[in-house]
Design an enzyme around this catalytic site. Structure first.
Site, short mmCIF file in Angstrom:
data_model
loop_
_atom_site.label_atom_id
_atom_site.label_comp_id
_atom_site.label_asym_id
_atom_site.label_seq_id
_atom_site.Cartn_x
_atom_site.Cartn_y
_atom_site.Cartn_z
N ASP A 150 -17.90 -1.73 -43.75
CA ASP A 150 -18.59 -2.87 -43.15
C ASP A 150 -20.03 -2.82 -43.63
OD1 ASP A 150 -19.24 -5.04 -41.51
OD2 ASP A 150 -19.54 -3.79 -39.73
N GLN A 185 -11.58 -8.90 -34.50
CA GLN A 185 -11.49 -8.58 -35.93
C GLN A 185 -10.44 -7.48 -36.16
OE1 GLN A 185 -13.35 -9.96 -38.72
NE2 GLN A 185 -11.65 -8.91 -39.71
N CYS A 224 -14.20 -6.92 -43.11
CA CYS A 224 -14.24 -8.03 -42.14
C CYS A 224 -15.03 -9.21 -42.68
CB CYS A 224 -14.80 -7.53 -40.81
SG CYS A 224 -16.54 -7.05 -40.86
N ARG A 253 -7.95 -14.31 -39.10
CA ARG A 253 -8.72 -14.48 -37.86
C ARG A 253 -8.14 -15.64 -37.06
NH1 ARG A 253 -13.95 -12.51 -37.46
NH2 ARG A 253 -13.81 -13.39 -35.37
N ARG A 268 -20.21 -14.42 -28.55
CA ARG A 268 -20.76 -13.48 -29.54
C ARG A 268 -22.18 -13.19 -29.10
NH1 ARG A 268 -20.50 -13.38 -36.04
NH2 ARG A 268 -18.53 -12.45 -35.40
N HIS A 270 -15.98 -5.17 -32.05
CA HIS A 270 -15.52 -6.43 -32.65
C HIS A 270 -13.99 -6.46 -32.54
CE1 HIS A 270 -15.65 -10.06 -34.75
NE2 HIS A 270 -16.09 -9.70 -35.93
N1 NVA Z 1 -21.18 -5.05 -38.15
C1 NVA Z 1 -21.40 -6.44 -38.50
C2 NVA Z 1 -20.12 -7.20 -38.45
C3 NVA Z 1 -20.23 -8.63 -38.89
C4 NVA Z 1 -18.96 -9.40 -38.74
C5 NVA Z 1 -22.45 -7.03 -37.58
O1 NVA Z 1 -22.42 -6.74 -36.38
O2 NVA Z 1 -23.28 -7.78 -38.06
N1 CP Z 2 -16.04 -11.07 -39.65
C1 CP Z 2 -16.76 -11.92 -38.90
O1 CP Z 2 -16.80 -11.80 -37.66
O2 CP Z 2 -17.38 -12.92 -39.58
P1 CP Z 2 -18.47 -13.94 -39.04
O3 CP Z 2 -19.70 -13.14 -38.70
O4 CP Z 2 -18.69 -14.91 -40.15
O5 CP Z 2 -17.93 -14.63 -37.80
#
Ligand code: NVA
Ligand code: CP
Length: 309
Positions: free
Chosen positions: A223, A132, A263, A291, A102, A129
């Site tokens: 989101d 997801q 998500c 997930r 990540r 993502h």
């Molecule tokens: N768009 C959000 C998704 C979190 C799971 C982010 O990148 O923070």
């Molecule tokens: N939806 C998602 O990726 O959640 P986290 O940021 O908690 O991993």
């Protein structure tokens, strides 16, 4: 060997193979049957951003598949003190069997994959993502919404929106994206999705109008307005996203049996109302649990491709 960096790297058949595996392994897990598909394998999990779901689901997932997960925060790795990514990739991939990352830039993920000896999985970047969206599709399938659905994405043209574009474009369903002006999806991602859509028959449309997007939709999703790394823009974004909350009035425009996906984490009172989130809690928290199952399908599929070009 294959990596899982973006959905756009896969055919419809390949994505459905992963989903089939996820469905099968979920059923086995629910029956208390833990088949060691990835026995004694180690998954390195590198996090440069926070996470609840991604960390827990990958760590539990690899364990239930007979392996072990290694949580590696970039704060603690030498990476955080400037060790080059390509060196980190060569070192870590010489000791583990799969890596999940990540991070911020998609190009960093690609660089890591280039130097990795083992499959690399995108656990979220600023651009995409994909794990997801595989989860969201599994959830749609379980709630009877995977057969030619009309999906509406309301909100920021961010990593989630981009992966929705890829999913719809590859699988061939209708997706309506409604973003505020100035928060549209990335042009290159849109162009590629529209090219893929021509082959699959997907109908993808864009507007700045949430009502138009949601009308008669089967699936409505959104989101956060403030993604990780955008905290400094929070106040401006909250103003600019006025009118884009998915609330009960907006959901009324969708089909009567429509589902709402998120998500998570959800920010009630911003991108979604408390009422909508709680009304669809069964779907949303099944989605969160999925997930675990979707990613098992992805990991087992990637493992089966070792040795292939
Ligand atoms: N768009 C959000 C998704 C979190 C799971 C982010 O990148 O923070
Ligand atoms: N939806 C998602 O990726 O959640 P986290 O940021 O908690 O991993």
């Amino acid at each position: 060997m294959r990596h899982f960096l973006t959905l756009a790297d896969f055919s419809k058949e390949e994505l459905l193979e992963m989903i089939d595996l996820a469905v099968k392994i979920k059923k086995q897990t629910k029956n208390g049957e833990f088949v060691p598909y990835l026995e004694k394998q180690t998954l390195g999990m590198i996090f440069e951003k926070s996470s609840t779901r991604t960390r827990v689901s990958f760590e539990v997932g690899i364990y239930q598949l007979g392996g072990i997960g290694l949580f590696l925060s970039s704060k603690d790795l030498q990476l955080g003190r400037g060790e080059p990514l390509k060196d980190t990739a060569r070192v870590i991939s010489s000791m583990v069997d799969m890596v999940m990352i990540r991070t911020y830039k998609q190009s960093d993920l690609e660089e890591f994959a280039k130097y990795s000896k083992v499959p690399v999985i995108n656990g979220l970047t600023d651009s995409y993502h994909p794990v997801q969206l595989m989860t969201d599709y599994l959830t749609m399938l379980e709630f009877g919404k995977a057969d030619n659905p009309v999906a509406a994405y309301v909100g920021d043209g961010n990593n989630m929106a981009h992966s929705w574009l890829n999913l719809a474009a590859i699988l061939g369903f209708e997706l309506r994206v409604a973003t505020p002006k100035g928060y549209e999806c990335d042009e290159a991602v849109v162009k590629h999705a529209l090219e893929m859509a021509q082959k699959s028959g997907a109908k993808i449309t864009f507007s700045n109008n949430p009502k138009e997007a949601v009308k008669d939709a089967d699936v409505v999703t959104t989101d956060t307005w403030v993604s990780m790394g955008q905290e400094d823009e929070k106040e401006k974004r909250i103003k600019d996203f006025a009118g884009f909350m998915v609330d009960s009035d907006l959901m009324k425009l969708a089909k009567d049996d429509a589902i709402f996906l998120h998500c998570l984490p959800a920010y009630r009172g911003y991108e979604v109302s408390e009422e909508v989130l709680e009304k669809y809690a069964d779907v949303v928290f099944t989605e969160a649990e999925n997930r675990l199952h979707a990613q098992k399908g992805i990991m087992v599929w990637l493992d089966s491709k070792r040795g292939e070009k």
